[in-house]
Structure formats: structure tokens, C-alpha cells
Design a protein around this motif. Structure first.
Motif, PDB file in Angstrom:
ATOM      1  N   PHE A  70       0.806  -1.210  -0.110  1.00 44.18           N
ATOM      2  CA  PHE A  70       0.115   0.231  -0.088  1.00 44.18           C
ATOM      3  C   PHE A  70       0.848   1.276  -0.207  1.00 44.18           C
ATOM      4  CE2 PHE A  70      -3.218  -2.904   1.527  1.00 44.18           C
ATOM      5  CZ  PHE A  70      -4.504  -2.810   0.833  1.00 44.18           C
ATOM      6  N   VAL A  71       1.870   1.323   0.732  1.00 42.57           N
ATOM      7  CA  VAL A  71       2.741   2.551   0.920  1.00 42.57           C
ATOM      8  C   VAL A  71       3.356   2.712  -0.546  1.00 42.57           C
ATOM      9  CG1 VAL A  71       5.050   3.226   1.694  1.00 42.57           C
ATOM     10  CG2 VAL A  71       3.283   2.038   3.148  1.00 42.57           C
ATOM     11  N   PHE A  72       3.841   1.643  -1.251  1.00 41.00           N
ATOM     12  CA  PHE A  72       4.397   1.858  -2.560  1.00 41.00           C
ATOM     13  C   PHE A  72       3.422   2.189  -3.569  1.00 41.00           C
ATOM     14  CE2 PHE A  72       8.184  -0.568  -0.927  1.00 41.00           C
ATOM     15  CZ  PHE A  72       9.179   0.247  -1.087  1.00 41.00           C
ATOM     16  N   ARG A  73       2.267   1.665  -3.589  1.00 44.45           N
ATOM     17  CA  ARG A  73       1.222   1.916  -4.547  1.00 44.45           C
ATOM     18  C   ARG A  73       0.883   3.421  -4.278  1.00 44.45           C
ATOM     19  NH1 ARG A  73      -4.553  -0.038  -2.936  1.00 44.45           N
ATOM     20  NH2 ARG A  73      -4.214   1.897  -1.644  1.00 44.45           N
ATOM     21  N   ASP A  74       0.901   4.210  -3.046  1.00 44.12           N
ATOM     22  CA  ASP A  74       0.638   5.343  -3.032  1.00 44.12           C
ATOM     23  C   ASP A  74       1.687   6.316  -3.437  1.00 44.12           C
ATOM     24  OD1 ASP A  74      -1.612   5.006  -1.730  1.00 44.12           O
ATOM     25  OD2 ASP A  74      -1.047   5.165   0.472  1.00 44.12           O
ATOM     26  N   PHE A  75       2.791   5.721  -3.419  1.00 42.48           N
ATOM     27  CA  PHE A  75       4.328   6.422  -3.589  1.00 42.48           C
ATOM     28  C   PHE A  75       4.326   6.553  -5.243  1.00 42.48           C
ATOM     29  CE2 PHE A  75       8.555   6.417  -5.203  1.00 42.48           C
ATOM     30  CZ  PHE A  75       9.241   7.541  -4.627  1.00 42.48           C
ATOM     31  N   PHE A  76       4.062   5.233  -5.887  1.00 46.73           N
ATOM     32  CA  PHE A  76       3.950   5.439  -7.180  1.00 46.73           C
ATOM     33  C   PHE A  76       3.015   6.193  -7.698  1.00 46.73           C
ATOM     34  CE2 PHE A  76       6.019   0.867  -6.930  1.00 46.73           C
ATOM     35  CZ  PHE A  76       7.247   1.554  -7.101  1.00 46.73           C
ATOM     36  N   LYS A  77       1.708   6.480  -7.189  1.00 46.29           N
ATOM     37  CA  LYS A  77       0.471   7.216  -7.834  1.00 46.29           C
ATOM     38  C   LYS A  77       1.059   8.896  -7.582  1.00 46.29           C
ATOM     39  CE  LYS A  77      -3.685   4.858  -6.839  1.00 46.29           C
ATOM     40  NZ  LYS A  77      -4.745   4.600  -5.868  1.00 46.29           N
ATOM     41  N   GLN A  78       1.780   9.110  -6.474  1.00 42.29           N
ATOM     42  CA  GLN A  78       2.401  10.540  -6.427  1.00 42.29           C
ATOM     43  C   GLN A  78       3.473  10.806  -7.249  1.00 42.29           C
ATOM     44  OE1 GLN A  78       2.807  11.101  -2.068  1.00 42.29           O
ATOM     45  NE2 GLN A  78       1.004  10.518  -1.442  1.00 42.29           N
ATOM     46  N   HIS A  79       4.349   9.692  -7.338  1.00 47.72           N
ATOM     47  CA  HIS A  79       5.630   9.884  -7.971  1.00 47.72           C
ATOM     48  C   HIS A  79       5.580   8.677  -9.329  1.00 47.72           C
ATOM     49  CE1 HIS A  79       6.823  12.566  -4.585  1.00 47.72           C
ATOM     50  NE2 HIS A  79       6.442  11.518  -4.006  1.00 47.72           N
ATOM     51  N   PRO A  80       4.764   8.800 -10.320  1.00 49.25           N
ATOM     52  CA  PRO A  80       4.784   7.838 -11.453  1.00 49.25           C
ATOM     53  C   PRO A  80       6.417   7.919 -11.927  1.00 49.25           C
ATOM     54  CG  PRO A  80       3.343   9.625 -11.866  1.00 49.25           C
ATOM     55  CD  PRO A  80       4.023  10.147 -10.704  1.00 49.25           C
ATOM     56  N   PRO A  81       6.611   6.567 -12.227  1.00 49.59           N
ATOM     57  CA  PRO A  81       7.834   6.164 -12.742  1.00 49.59           C
ATOM     58  C   PRO A  81       7.956   6.597 -14.116  1.00 49.59           C
ATOM     59  CG  PRO A  81       6.823   4.307 -12.440  1.00 49.59           C
ATOM     60  CD  PRO A  81       6.007   5.314 -11.749  1.00 49.59           C
ATOM     61  N   GLU A  82       8.883   7.370 -14.681  1.00 43.77           N
ATOM     62  CA  GLU A  82       9.519   7.727 -15.970  1.00 43.77           C
ATOM     63  C   GLU A  82      10.584   6.669 -16.190  1.00 43.77           C
ATOM     64  OE1 GLU A  82       9.988  12.023 -16.528  1.00 43.77           O
ATOM     65  OE2 GLU A  82       7.968  12.339 -15.853  1.00 43.77           O
ATOM     66  N   GLU A  83      11.585   6.725 -15.460  1.00 48.41           N
ATOM     67  CA  GLU A  83      12.625   5.771 -15.740  1.00 48.41           C
ATOM     68  C   GLU A  83      13.166   5.377 -14.465  1.00 48.41           C
ATOM     69  OE1 GLU A  83      17.217   6.380 -17.586  1.00 48.41           O
ATOM     70  OE2 GLU A  83      15.578   8.066 -17.850  1.00 48.41           O
ATOM     71  N   PHE A  84      13.626   3.965 -14.351  1.00 48.85           N
ATOM     72  CA  PHE A  84      14.561   3.373 -13.224  1.00 48.85           C
ATOM     73  C   PHE A  84      15.557   2.567 -13.672  1.00 48.85           C
ATOM     74  CE2 PHE A  84      14.999   0.089 -10.078  1.00 48.85           C
ATOM     75  CZ  PHE A  84      15.550   0.784  -9.212  1.00 48.85           C
ATOM     76  N   ASN A  85      16.741   2.753 -13.355  1.00 45.78           N
ATOM     77  CA  ASN A  85      17.917   1.949 -13.717  1.00 45.78           C
ATOM     78  C   ASN A  85      18.779   1.605 -12.616  1.00 45.78           C
ATOM     79  OD1 ASN A  85      17.713   2.440 -16.760  1.00 45.78           O
ATOM     80  ND2 ASN A  85      18.081   4.402 -16.245  1.00 45.78           N
ATOM     81  N   ILE A  86      19.251   0.310 -12.619  1.00 42.65           N
ATOM     82  CA  ILE A  86      20.097  -0.027 -11.779  1.00 42.65           C
ATOM     83  C   ILE A  86      21.737   0.480 -12.017  1.00 42.65           C
ATOM     84  CG2 ILE A  86      21.197  -2.001 -10.615  1.00 42.65           C
ATOM     85  CD1 ILE A  86      18.351  -1.726  -9.940  1.00 42.65           C
ATOM     86  N   ILE A  87      22.300   1.207 -10.906  1.00 43.23           N
ATOM     87  CA  ILE A  87      23.671   1.791 -11.352  1.00 43.23           C
ATOM     88  C   ILE A  87      24.574   0.988 -10.818  1.00 43.23           C
ATOM     89  CG2 ILE A  87      25.045   3.806 -10.767  1.00 43.23           C
ATOM     90  CD1 ILE A  87      22.276   5.401 -10.312  1.00 43.23           C
ATOM     91  N   HIS A  88      24.520   0.510  -9.717  1.00 44.23           N
ATOM     92  CA  HIS A  88      25.481  -0.467  -9.344  1.00 44.23           C
ATOM     93  C   HIS A  88      24.794  -1.546  -8.307  1.00 44.23           C
ATOM     94  CE1 HIS A  88      29.312  -1.750  -7.280  1.00 44.23           C
ATOM     95  NE2 HIS A  88      28.841  -1.637  -6.269  1.00 44.23           N
ATOM     96  N   GLN A  89      25.348  -2.976  -8.425  1.00 42.02           N
ATOM     97  CA  GLN A  89      24.951  -4.013  -7.466  1.00 42.02           C
ATOM     98  C   GLN A  89      26.128  -4.809  -7.088  1.00 42.02           C
ATOM     99  OE1 GLN A  89      22.290  -5.703 -10.340  1.00 42.02           O
ATOM    100  NE2 GLN A  89      23.457  -7.544 -10.537  1.00 42.02           N
ATOM    101  N   GLY A  90      26.281  -5.284  -6.000  1.00 48.61           N
ATOM    102  CA  GLY A  90      27.409  -6.091  -5.328  1.00 48.61           C
ATOM    103  C   GLY A  90      26.720  -6.844  -4.085  1.00 48.61           C
ATOM    104  N   SER A  91      27.741  -7.174  -3.154  1.00 47.66           N
ATOM    105  CA  SER A  91      27.668  -7.651  -1.995  1.00 47.66           C
ATOM    106  C   SER A  91      28.592  -7.009  -0.770  1.00 47.66           C
ATOM    107  CB  SER A  91      27.863  -8.908  -2.044  1.00 47.66           C
ATOM    108  OG  SER A  91      27.273  -9.785  -2.859  1.00 47.66           O
ATOM    109  N   SER A  92      27.869  -6.971   0.326  1.00 43.75           N
ATOM    110  CA  SER A  92      28.659  -6.036   1.473  1.00 43.75           C
ATOM    111  C   SER A  92      29.718  -7.215   1.774  1.00 43.75           C
ATOM    112  CB  SER A  92      27.634  -6.036   2.492  1.00 43.75           C
ATOM    113  OG  SER A  92      27.383  -7.073   3.129  1.00 43.75           O
ATOM    114  N   ARG A  93      30.928  -6.714   2.532  1.00 46.86           N
ATOM    115  CA  ARG A  93      31.759  -7.498   3.105  1.00 46.86           C
ATOM    116  C   ARG A  93      31.248  -8.599   3.855  1.00 46.86           C
ATOM    117  NH1 ARG A  93      36.414  -3.335   5.320  1.00 46.86           N
ATOM    118  NH2 ARG A  93      36.532  -2.215   3.655  1.00 46.86           N
ATOM    119  N   GLY A  94      30.111  -8.644   4.188  1.00 43.56           N
ATOM    120  CA  GLY A  94      29.482  -9.898   5.128  1.00 43.56           C
ATOM    121  C   GLY A  94      28.519 -10.770   4.093  1.00 43.56           C
ATOM    122  N   GLY A  95      28.606 -10.534   2.779  1.00 45.44           N
ATOM    123  CA  GLY A  95      28.135 -11.054   1.866  1.00 45.44           C
ATOM    124  C   GLY A  95      26.553 -10.914   1.446  1.00 45.44           C
TER     125      GLY A  95
END
Length: 133
Positions: A70-95
Motif C-alpha cells: 500500500f505504501v508503494f502504491r501511494d508512492f507510485f501514484k504520487q511519483h509515477p515512474p518515468e525511468e528506473f535504472n540499476i547503477i550498481h549492484q554487489g555484496s557487502s563484506r558480510g556477503g
């Protein structure tokens, strides 16, 4: 010679498990990326842990999976996505796997940070944050 084969087999098995784990992480991150791009809170909730820490514009709250939808539904209504990209992904030192992305809605840009946690042989989002840049 038998001992050498035994160790080689163990190394192969360990590397295979790591490769499967990395593929599962990348897969869940790509699936989450697609749901955020679509602005689908319902689809996003499929990849959330039973309890998820959500930060939206500086407010941190722990929600159940259903509440977070419900929280994300409201967020997406108030701020509709135009673009979303993953910039970086990885793992912390703890994995612990994580991903950082950029979400654009109108003139607003958000830095998205998510932590992934393995739960019952599934990779699920344990924490997600949308912070204005």
C-alpha cells in the motif's frame, strides 16, 4: 591422487553454489527493477520479505509485506515512474547482496538502495530506500 580429486570436487561444488547464488541475486534485482519501472506495487510486493524496512523521503518505517504494498502504491501514484535504472549492484563484506538505482519521476530524481536477503531458498528485498537527490 584420490585426495586431489576429492578437493577438486569440493571446490567445484562450492563454486557452483556461488554461481547459482549470484544468478539468483541478479535475477531478483532485475525482477524488482522491472516492477519499479512499471510502478507496480503489487508485483513489487512479490519480492519483499515478510517484514521490510522502507525509507521514503527520509522517513524510515518497518512494514509487513502487505502494508509495504500500500505504501508503494501511494508512492507510485504520487511519483509515477518515468525511468528506473540499476547503477550498481554487489555484496557487502558480510556477503549481503545490494543494489543501487536511480528513479526518475517528473522533475524529481531519487536514489534507490535495496538490500537482498536469502529467505527459505529465495532472494527477497529486506530493505529498500527512496531518497531524493
Amino acid at each position: 591422487m584420490k585426495l586431489n580429486r576429492f578437493f577438486s570436487s569440493i571446490v567445484f561444488v562450492v563454486l557452483s553454489f556461488q554461481a547459482v547464488s549470484v544468478m539468483a541475486q541478479a535475477d531478483v534485482i532485475n525482477q524488482v527493477k522491472e516492477t519499479i519501472q512499471a510502478g507496480s506495487a503489487k508485483e513489487l510486493s512479490k519480492y519483499l520479505n515478510q517484514t521490510v524496512d522502507v525509507t521514503l523521503e527520509g522517513t524510515v518505517q518497518s512494514y509487513s509485506k502487505a502494508q509495504a504494498e500500500f505504501v508503494f502504491r501511494d508512492f507510485f501514484k504520487q511519483h509515477p515512474p518515468e525511468e528506473f535504472n540499476i547503477i550498481h549492484q554487489g555484496s557487502s563484506r558480510g556477503g549481503q547482496p545490494f543494489a543501487i538505482g536511480q528513479y526518475k519521476s517528473g522533475a524529481e530524481t531519487y536514489r534507490v538502495f535495496m538490500k537482498i536477503k536469502p529467505v527459505n531458498n529465495q532472494q527477497l528485498v529486506h530493505e529498500i530506500s527512496f531518497a531524493k537527490e
